[in-house]
Design a protein around this motif. Structure first.
Motif, PDB file in Angstrom:
ATOM      1  N   GLY A 197      10.357  20.351 -11.956  1.00  0.00           N
ATOM      2  CA  GLY A 197      10.899  19.494 -10.920  1.00  0.00           C
ATOM      3  C   GLY A 197      10.308  19.896  -9.583  1.00  0.00           C
ATOM      4  O   GLY A 197       9.976  21.069  -9.368  1.00  0.00           O
ATOM      5  N   ASP A 198      10.163  18.919  -8.678  1.00  0.00           N
ATOM      6  CA  ASP A 198       9.483  19.172  -7.416  1.00  0.00           C
ATOM      7  C   ASP A 198      10.077  18.245  -6.355  1.00  0.00           C
ATOM      8  O   ASP A 198      10.485  17.127  -6.662  1.00  0.00           O
ATOM      9  CB  ASP A 198       7.980  18.880  -7.580  1.00  0.00           C
ATOM     10  CG  ASP A 198       7.125  19.573  -6.534  1.00  0.00           C
ATOM     11  OD1 ASP A 198       6.345  20.452  -6.920  1.00  0.00           O
ATOM     12  OD2 ASP A 198       7.226  19.223  -5.345  1.00  0.00           O
ATOM     13  N   VAL A 215      10.658  13.060  -4.539  1.00  0.00           N
ATOM     14  CA  VAL A 215      11.122  13.861  -5.670  1.00  0.00           C
ATOM     15  C   VAL A 215      10.237  13.564  -6.881  1.00  0.00           C
ATOM     16  O   VAL A 215       9.671  12.470  -7.001  1.00  0.00           O
ATOM     17  CB  VAL A 215      12.606  13.595  -6.017  1.00  0.00           C
ATOM     18  CG1 VAL A 215      13.509  14.052  -4.889  1.00  0.00           C
ATOM     19  CG2 VAL A 215      12.846  12.133  -6.327  1.00  0.00           C
ATOM     20  N   GLN A 216      10.156  14.550  -7.755  1.00  0.00           N
ATOM     21  CA  GLN A 216       9.202  14.461  -8.855  1.00  0.00           C
ATOM     22  C   GLN A 216       9.684  15.318 -10.016  1.00  0.00           C
ATOM     23  O   GLN A 216      10.322  16.360  -9.829  1.00  0.00           O
ATOM     24  CB  GLN A 216       7.834  14.954  -8.361  1.00  0.00           C
ATOM     25  CG  GLN A 216       6.716  14.948  -9.350  1.00  0.00           C
ATOM     26  CD  GLN A 216       5.422  15.432  -8.709  1.00  0.00           C
ATOM     27  OE1 GLN A 216       5.389  15.833  -7.548  1.00  0.00           O
ATOM     28  NE2 GLN A 216       4.336  15.410  -9.464  1.00  0.00           N
ATOM     29  N   GLY A 217       9.372  14.904 -11.240  1.00  0.00           N
ATOM     30  CA  GLY A 217       9.713  15.690 -12.411  1.00  0.00           C
ATOM     31  C   GLY A 217       8.816  15.311 -13.566  1.00  0.00           C
ATOM     32  O   GLY A 217       8.163  14.257 -13.561  1.00  0.00           O
ATOM     33  N   THR A 241       7.529  10.168 -10.351  1.00  0.00           N
ATOM     34  CA  THR A 241       7.590  10.448  -8.921  1.00  0.00           C
ATOM     35  C   THR A 241       8.318   9.314  -8.221  1.00  0.00           C
ATOM     36  O   THR A 241       8.074   8.143  -8.519  1.00  0.00           O
ATOM     37  CB  THR A 241       6.186  10.603  -8.314  1.00  0.00           C
ATOM     38  OG1 THR A 241       5.466  11.613  -9.027  1.00  0.00           O
ATOM     39  CG2 THR A 241       6.265  11.009  -6.852  1.00  0.00           C
ATOM     40  N   SER A 242       9.188   9.667  -7.288  1.00  0.00           N
ATOM     41  CA  SER A 242       9.950   8.658  -6.549  1.00  0.00           C
ATOM     42  C   SER A 242       9.917   9.004  -5.063  1.00  0.00           C
ATOM     43  O   SER A 242      10.085  10.165  -4.687  1.00  0.00           O
ATOM     44  CB  SER A 242      11.392   8.601  -7.052  1.00  0.00           C
ATOM     45  OG  SER A 242      12.112   7.578  -6.406  1.00  0.00           O
ATOM     46  N   ASN A 249      12.002   3.624  -5.919  1.00  0.00           N
ATOM     47  CA  ASN A 249      11.391   3.112  -7.147  1.00  0.00           C
ATOM     48  C   ASN A 249      10.585   4.221  -7.806  1.00  0.00           C
ATOM     49  O   ASN A 249       9.914   5.007  -7.134  1.00  0.00           O
ATOM     50  CB  ASN A 249      10.483   1.921  -6.851  1.00  0.00           C
ATOM     51  CG  ASN A 249      11.263   0.696  -6.412  1.00  0.00           C
ATOM     52  OD1 ASN A 249      12.440   0.572  -6.716  1.00  0.00           O
ATOM     53  ND2 ASN A 249      10.603  -0.205  -5.688  1.00  0.00           N
ATOM     54  N   VAL A 250      10.625   4.291  -9.122  1.00  0.00           N
ATOM     55  CA  VAL A 250       9.993   5.388  -9.851  1.00  0.00           C
ATOM     56  C   VAL A 250       8.602   4.980 -10.332  1.00  0.00           C
ATOM     57  O   VAL A 250       8.426   3.912 -10.931  1.00  0.00           O
ATOM     58  CB  VAL A 250      10.854   5.814 -11.052  1.00  0.00           C
ATOM     59  CG1 VAL A 250      10.159   6.922 -11.850  1.00  0.00           C
ATOM     60  CG2 VAL A 250      12.221   6.283 -10.583  1.00  0.00           C
TER      61      VAL A 250
END
Length: 299
Positions: A197-198, A215-217, A241-242, A249-250
């Motif tokens: 996760g980031d 945010v990212q995972g 990533t959003s 939106n992802v």
């Protein structure tokens, strides 16, 4: 017929030359200059070979060396085709590691991250559509139980539009520039698996269309010794990533292919499928679907 060498094409040619030079010069560089100080009880090494936090394999925004051919079932950038070339130059370059004498796998690594990411239109003489430049610093650390930590106090990303696209469409830059502080946490488990996760917080934004959070995972499966020779393997990865500036939106990406670990670098041949935000800052408001095949070099 004589080919006109436009500024955009000159930059594309220069980038290709730098890519080849980068691959040629990316030879293993083992840690050197180690020195343990009694008063501080840690060892100092310079230019370490191993990265303490691996790059995200399916992240289209990740800095790395790569050259890909792209097919776009869904394109949205005006006056561009669905056949493109994606060229990346860069990566993470460690220059200092602080290691406790009693824990050779512990401590901190300080790295510089830099990159160039471009897309060129294969049906328009490889005119550059856009390109991003990235520069920043990272601190990485391995934690117990297969965990790793990544902290970036400063990561700068600036975006640009190709000259020929500006001439054809009259499009102007929105001046997309993002400077953020970021952090990531990953967990390696069951030998071949990894999840991460980031998150990033933008403290500088030049465009009125930008916003603060990212945010990212993702998840990855990497078996580097799958074949009998143990010098090649298989990988599969997913990334999501959003961005707050996109209304959360992802964007989804999936990657798979063959992996060839070599000392402090990893070669990959494979495919990347991306659906969502165009991974070029000036076109972040556009959504596209792309299928890329090619070669990647993770430093």
């Amino acid at each position: 017929m004589r080919t006109r060498l436009t500024p955009s094409r000159r930059r594309a040619a220069a980038a290709a030359v730098l890519f080849l030079l980068g691959c040629a010069l990316a030879t293993p560089c083992h840690a050197g200059g180690g020195k343990c100080t009694e008063e501080d009880s840690y060892c100092i090494s310079y230019f370490p070979a191993e990265r303490l936090y691996a790059p995200y394999l399916a992240d289209p925004w990740q800095e790395r060396m790569s050259i890909n051919l792209m097919a776009l079932p869904r394109e949205s950038i005006a006056d561009t085709s669905g056949q493109r070339m994606n060229l990346k130059i860069g990566g993470s370059f460690g220059f200092l590691r602080l290691t406790p004498p009693d824990d050779p796998n512990g401590g901190w690594e300080i790295s510089m991250e830099a990159g160039f990411n471009s897309q060129s239109d294969a049906r328009n003489s490889l005119d550059i559509i856009g390109w991003d430049g990235v520069a920043g610093f990272l601190a990485m650390r391995k934690l117990p139980h297969g965990m790793s930590l990544r902290l970036s106090p400063y990561l700068h990303r600036s975006a640009h539009i190709g000259d020929e696209l500006i001439q054809r469409t009259g499009r102007k830059r929105i001046d997309y520039t993002r400077e953020e502080a970021a952090g990531g946490l990953s967990w390696n488990f069951r030998q071949f698996w990894r999840i991460y996760g980031d998150a990033g917080y933008a403290f500088t934004r030049r465009s009125e269309y930008q916003d603060i959070w990212r945010v990212q995972g993702g998840a990855e499966f990497v078996n580097p010794g799958l074949f009998a020779s143990h010098d090649a393997g298989f990988y599969a990865a997913l990334n999501a990533t959003s961005w707050q500036e996109k209304g959360w939106n992802v964007s989804l990406s999936a990657a798979t292919g063959f992996i060839f670990p070599r000392a402090d670098r990893v070669w990959r041949l494979g495919m990347l499928v991306h659906r969502g935000t165009v991974p070029l800052g000036e076109f972040f408001q556009n959504d596209e679907t792309s299928i890329s095949v090619g070669a990647w070099l993770d430093l």
